[in-house]
Design a protein around this motif. Structure first.
Motif, PDB file in Angstrom:
ATOM      1  N   PRO A  53       0.945  -1.365   0.228  1.00 58.95           N
ATOM      2  CA  PRO A  53      -0.095   0.093   0.113  1.00 58.95           C
ATOM      3  C   PRO A  53       0.765   1.528  -0.162  1.00 58.95           C
ATOM      4  O   PRO A  53       0.297   2.339  -0.455  1.00 58.95           O
ATOM      5  N   TYR A  54       2.055   1.236   0.695  1.00 57.31           N
ATOM      6  CA  TYR A  54       2.892   2.353   0.430  1.00 57.31           C
ATOM      7  C   TYR A  54       3.111   2.970  -1.026  1.00 57.31           C
ATOM      8  O   TYR A  54       3.232   4.230  -1.244  1.00 57.31           O
ATOM      9  N   TRP A  55       3.184   2.113  -1.802  1.00 52.81           N
ATOM     10  CA  TRP A  55       3.294   2.631  -3.176  1.00 52.81           C
ATOM     11  C   TRP A  55       2.140   3.427  -3.893  1.00 52.81           C
ATOM     12  O   TRP A  55       2.124   3.947  -4.959  1.00 52.81           O
ATOM     13  N   ALA A  56       0.921   2.969  -3.293  1.00 54.22           N
ATOM     14  CA  ALA A  56      -0.296   3.739  -3.838  1.00 54.22           C
ATOM     15  C   ALA A  56      -0.625   5.184  -3.428  1.00 54.22           C
ATOM     16  O   ALA A  56      -1.245   5.701  -4.036  1.00 54.22           O
ATOM     17  N   ARG A  57       0.109   5.599  -2.376  1.00 57.95           N
ATOM     18  CA  ARG A  57       0.144   7.015  -1.960  1.00 57.95           C
ATOM     19  C   ARG A  57       1.150   8.000  -2.747  1.00 57.95           C
ATOM     20  O   ARG A  57       2.344   7.402  -2.615  1.00 57.95           O
ATOM     21  N   PRO A  58       0.901   9.114  -2.755  1.00 60.93           N
ATOM     22  CA  PRO A  58       1.918  10.114  -3.115  1.00 60.93           C
ATOM     23  C   PRO A  58       3.066  10.253  -2.206  1.00 60.93           C
ATOM     24  O   PRO A  58       2.585  10.157  -1.053  1.00 60.93           O
ATOM     25  N   ARG A  59       4.289  10.649  -2.457  1.00 65.81           N
ATOM     26  CA  ARG A  59       5.226  10.494  -1.551  1.00 65.81           C
ATOM     27  C   ARG A  59       6.464  11.352  -2.422  1.00 65.81           C
ATOM     28  O   ARG A  59       6.527  11.397  -3.459  1.00 65.81           O
TER      29      ARG A  59
END
Length: 81
Positions: A53-59
Motif C-alpha cells: 500500500p505504500y506505493w499507492a500514495r503520493p510520496r
C-alpha cells in the motif's frame, strides 16, 4: 546515509527478497531449500513489495531504489552485529 520513512514491513519484505534472491543464486546443496521453493518464495515476496500500500500514495521522491538501499544497509548492520 539518508533514511526515508518506509514502513517497517515493506523494508522487511525487501530484506527477505534480497536474501532469497542471493540464496537462489548460490549453488544448491543437498538438504537445503530447493530451487522451486526459493523461486516461489521470491515470487510471493516480489508481490508483497511491489503491491504494498505504500506505493499507492503520493510520496516525495522516495522510490524503489531507495528502499533497496535501505534494506541492504539494514542487512549489513545486522550481519556486523
Amino acid at each position: 546515509m539518508t533514511h526515508h520513512p518506509f514502513p517497517d514491513d515493506l523494508v522487511c519484505a525487501q530484506e527477505a527478497w534480497t536474501r532469497t534472491y542471493e540464496e537462489l543464486a548460490r549453488p544448491h546443496t543437498p538438504g537445503g531449500a530447493g530451487a522451486t521453493t526459493l523461486r516461489r518464495r521470491l515470487i510471493r515476496l516480489s508481490a508483497s513489495v511491489w503491491f504494498h500500500p505504500y506505493w499507492a500514495r503520493p510520496r516525495p521522491g522516495a522510490g524503489r531504489a531507495e528502499l533497496l538501499d535501505q534494506a541492504r544497509a539494514r542487512d549489513r548492520e545486522r550481519a556486523a552485529a
